[in-house]
Every structure is written in structure tokens, then in C-alpha cells.
Enzyme design. Sequence first.
Site, PDB file in Angstrom:
ATOM      1  N   SER A 216      34.400  38.431  36.981  1.00  0.00           N
ATOM      2  CA  SER A 216      34.192  37.044  36.554  1.00  0.00           C
ATOM      3  C   SER A 216      32.799  36.817  35.968  1.00  0.00           C
ATOM      4  O   SER A 216      31.832  37.492  36.329  1.00  0.00           O
ATOM      5  CB  SER A 216      34.390  36.090  37.731  1.00  0.00           C
ATOM      6  OG  SER A 216      35.690  36.201  38.235  1.00  0.00           O
TER       7      SER A 216
HETATM    8  N1  SAH Z   1      36.362  39.008  42.272  1.00  0.00           N
HETATM    9  C1  SAH Z   1      36.542  40.146  41.407  1.00  0.00           C
HETATM   10  C2  SAH Z   1      37.366  39.866  40.183  1.00  0.00           C
HETATM   11  C3  SAH Z   1      38.760  39.672  40.517  1.00  0.00           C
HETATM   12  S1  SAH Z   1      39.916  39.868  39.234  1.00  0.00           S
HETATM   13  C4  SAH Z   1      35.205  40.740  41.040  1.00  0.00           C
HETATM   14  O1  SAH Z   1      34.165  40.202  41.448  1.00  0.00           O
HETATM   15  O2  SAH Z   1      35.187  41.775  40.394  1.00  0.00           O
HETATM   16  C5  SAH Z   1      41.351  39.491  40.230  1.00  0.00           C
HETATM   17  C6  SAH Z   1      41.777  40.589  41.156  1.00  0.00           C
HETATM   18  O3  SAH Z   1      42.862  40.099  41.934  1.00  0.00           O
HETATM   19  C7  SAH Z   1      42.310  41.817  40.420  1.00  0.00           C
HETATM   20  O4  SAH Z   1      41.596  42.942  40.843  1.00  0.00           O
HETATM   21  C8  SAH Z   1      43.775  41.889  40.841  1.00  0.00           C
HETATM   22  O5  SAH Z   1      44.264  43.213  40.977  1.00  0.00           O
HETATM   23  C9  SAH Z   1      43.744  41.167  42.187  1.00  0.00           C
HETATM   24  N2  SAH Z   1      45.010  40.631  42.672  1.00  0.00           N
HETATM   25  C10 SAH Z   1      46.011  40.026  41.986  1.00  0.00           C
HETATM   26  N3  SAH Z   1      47.009  39.659  42.819  1.00  0.00           N
HETATM   27  C11 SAH Z   1      46.629  40.033  44.079  1.00  0.00           C
HETATM   28  C12 SAH Z   1      47.218  39.926  45.383  1.00  0.00           C
HETATM   29  N4  SAH Z   1      48.412  39.363  45.589  1.00  0.00           N
HETATM   30  N5  SAH Z   1      46.541  40.422  46.431  1.00  0.00           N
HETATM   31  C13 SAH Z   1      45.311  40.997  46.271  1.00  0.00           C
HETATM   32  N6  SAH Z   1      44.707  41.130  45.072  1.00  0.00           N
HETATM   33  C14 SAH Z   1      45.342  40.650  43.988  1.00  0.00           C
END
Ligand code: SAH
Length: 210
Positions: free
Chosen positions: A55
Amino acid sequence: MVREQLEARGLHHRRVLEVMGRIPRENFVSGSRSRSPYSVYADIAVPVGRGQTLSQPYMVARMTAELDPEPGSRILEIGTGTGYQTAVLAALAGEVWTVERDPVLAEGARERLSELDVENVRFRFGDGSLGWPEGAPYQGILVTAGAPRIPTPLVAQLDEGGRMVIPVGPPDLQELLLVEVVGGEVRSRVLTECRFVPLVGEAGWASPPA
Ligand code: SAH
């Protein structure tokens, strides 16, 4: 980054600014040693592979400031991704329990945090839309993927007086919600608009977008 992107937009949460000023963002983007620091600290979300993004700094700061994790508190994070947001939370809270559905990302995040000697984080690979019941109740829950609606299992794992920050809405544009449990009653309010990758899971979207 702190001065031009965060303080200039009205973010003045002292502990959040201090922590984001010292956590090396470049450690969380692979191959970034060959990138200019400008791109890693720029005012944008950075692609991190596997269709996911790290993000924008402002969004990390805003979500963390709204969650306002207290020292000693237990925080649940859904969507570990690179682990950058996890590191920010771990510097502010007592413990962070974080769930990621992509095994490769989950392992990468674990390695990076261990390189930075961050020890108060537990990792789980799985469907975070269902939360992580073993650690409940949590004083804070931060979801960094967009959900179609507020996942009921997460509300159930939030402590009385706890806060959840979560993007909710259609895949192309969501509202960032602050959800609070006050006197057993669930209240939510819209903080801003945002755009996150989808939360894919039983209490999220049924499948990743094509
Ligand atoms: N906070 C992160 C960015 C997140 S991007 C950072 O600082 O880098 C969103 C993430 O959510 C992705 O890695 C994706 O794989 C994950 N995601 C999507 N659905 C999910 C679920 N049901 N449970 C856990 N993770 C999930």
C-alpha cells in the site's frame, strides 16, 4: 515521506509517524536494492508480485492511526502481503497475529520480519476472512484487502471497545470503514474511499478476479 506525504495531509499521530520514519520500506519490496529509494518511498502503491501491492505510505499511516494500537494490545491483521504494515503494527502493539492466503507471500514476510528482529508477530497461512479465533478477542483488527461486506467472524473476534479498520465495497472502489463494538453494539463509519485488492475467502469474495 513522513513530512511530504503524511504530515502534509494532516496525519499527526506521533507514534505512527515515528515508526514509519524508521522502518526501512525498501526491505519489503524484493529486488528493491536495484530500485531507486524514490520509487519505494513514493506516494504510490508498489506492485510486489503475485498480483498484490504494497500500500501507499499514506494509506498505511491512515489505517494505523485510525486503529490506534495501544502498547500491550493484541492486533489481528488480515493480508500480510510484504509484511510492511505488519512491521508498523508490531512496533506499536504488544503482539500482532497476521494471516495471509498466499503461501509465498506469507513466507517472504516471515523472513523479512525475522531479518529485522521483529519477534512479537505470529504468522498463519490461510483464509483470514474467518479471522484467527485462537487469539481472540483482539483489541484491534486491520484488514488490508477489500471485502464485499464486513465479515461476521471478524466482528465476533473483536474485543469490547475494540476497533476494526477495513475496506468494504466493490472491487474497483471501496469505503474504508472504522468498525467499533460499544456496549455490545456494532457501529461503523466511513473514513475515506480507497482501492485494495480483493479479500478472497469464505467471508470475502468467492474467487480472485480473472
Ligand atoms: N498490508 C500488505 C499489503 C496487502 S495486499 C503490505 O503491507 O504489504 C492484500 C493481501 O491480502 C494480499 O497479499 C492477498 O494475498 C491477501 N489476502 C487476500 N484475501 C485474503 C484472505 N482471505 N486471507 C488472508 N489474506 C488475504
